[in-house]
Motif scaffolding. Structure first.
Motif: not given
Length: 286
Positions: A64-67, A95-99, A103-110, A123-128
């Motif tokens: 998704w980052r690459d896309v 803004p691509q940076a927000a995406f 996605l960086d924050a969502r790594i935590f889910d894994l 912080g997690y909630c704000g970024e998601t």
């Protein structure tokens, strides 16, 4: 509406009914961007359920980052949601940076690592969730949205913390703990104790603390919400349901560990319609 648009709309409707319904209150020409954002959010949220090990999940997030970085339909490889998202980003100059931060924050889910602290959770909630609200706002009214970025942060925290509480049965079954370690420590518990059995002696206190934290952010949002312009209202409509969900969580108490805290569909429709039509008034009652 072409076939891809129908697929994206159905993906949002099936996975996230509240956001889907909220998007229907947006101007018709703005709905595709909102539905693309909501379908993307649902797609990423579901990654954990489609993997057995974290590494394949990280690979998927990198795709998704690459896309998003490539910004072309060709990079989306015929994936309808990805194509719709790339189009929404391009058409609305999102803004691509927000995406990337999302996605960086969502790594935590894994992973099964416990949430370290309240600050980490916010912080997690704000970024998601907060980012999704802000991106939807930019798609609706790019000139006005930035002035309400702080409000989007409070709205996202309230919505996401409440959502995590509603997903407690799923997370505990996975062995995940989104309740911060410092909150659990304050009530004499731990992540390991919270996710097993009946949650331990501190479970009621931990749930109360999490509900209070969500309510704190929701109240901050509601104080500023009367100032929201009509143009941004659809982006914030899903947050209108948060108080009803929190009230439900309070009523079921520790049953939230095993029962999904839901609200009747007719009541959710009524809340969304009221806020879409009237917005938020000072000292409103839901």
């Amino acid at each position: 509406m072409d076939d891809h648009s129908k697929i994206v709309m159905e993906a949002a409707r099936a996975a996230d009914r509240d956001r889907y319904l909220s998007a229907l209150y947006a101007p018709e020409d703005r709905r595709p961007a909102l539905l693309a954002l909501y379908a993307f959010n649902a797609e990423i949220a579901a990654v954990r359920d489609r993997i057995r090990e974290p590494l394949p999940g990280e690979v998927r997030l990198q795709w998704w980052r690459d896309v998003i970085a490539a910004g072309t339909a060709q990079a989306a490889s015929g994936h309808p949601v990805a194509e719709a998202l790339v189009e929404a980003i391009s058409a609305n100059n999102l803004p691509q940076a927000a995406f990337q931060n999302y996605l960086d924050a969502r790594i935590f889910d894994l992973y099964d690592d416990p949430m370290p602290s309240r600050n980490d959770l916010e912080g997690y909630c704000g970024e998601t969730a907060g980012a999704i609200i802000q991106l939807a706002s930019l798609a609706l009214d790019p000139s006005t949205a930035p002035a309400f970025a702080n409000l989007a942060g409070h709205a996202g925290c309230a919505q996401a913390i409440t959502g995590l509480l509603r997903l407690l049965p799923l997370h505990r079954a996975r062995g995940q703990c989104f309740v911060p370690r410092d909150i659990l420590s304050a009530v004499g518990s731990s992540p390991e104790e919270f996710i097993t059995g009946d949650g331990g002696a501190g479970v009621a206190g931990a749930l109360a603390a999490m509900i209070a934290l969500a309510d704190e952010h929701l109240s901050a949002f509601e104080r500023g919400a009367p100032g929201l312009p009509v143009s941004l209202r659809p982006a914030y409509l899903p947050v209108a349901l948060t108080r009803a969900y929190l009230n439900r969580l309070r009523r079921i108490g520790t049953k939230a560990l095993t029962d999904h805290a839901d609200v009747a569909a007719w009541y959710r429709h009524a809340i969304l319609f009221r806020r879409a039509a009237r917005g938020w008034k000072p000292n409103h009652l839901t």
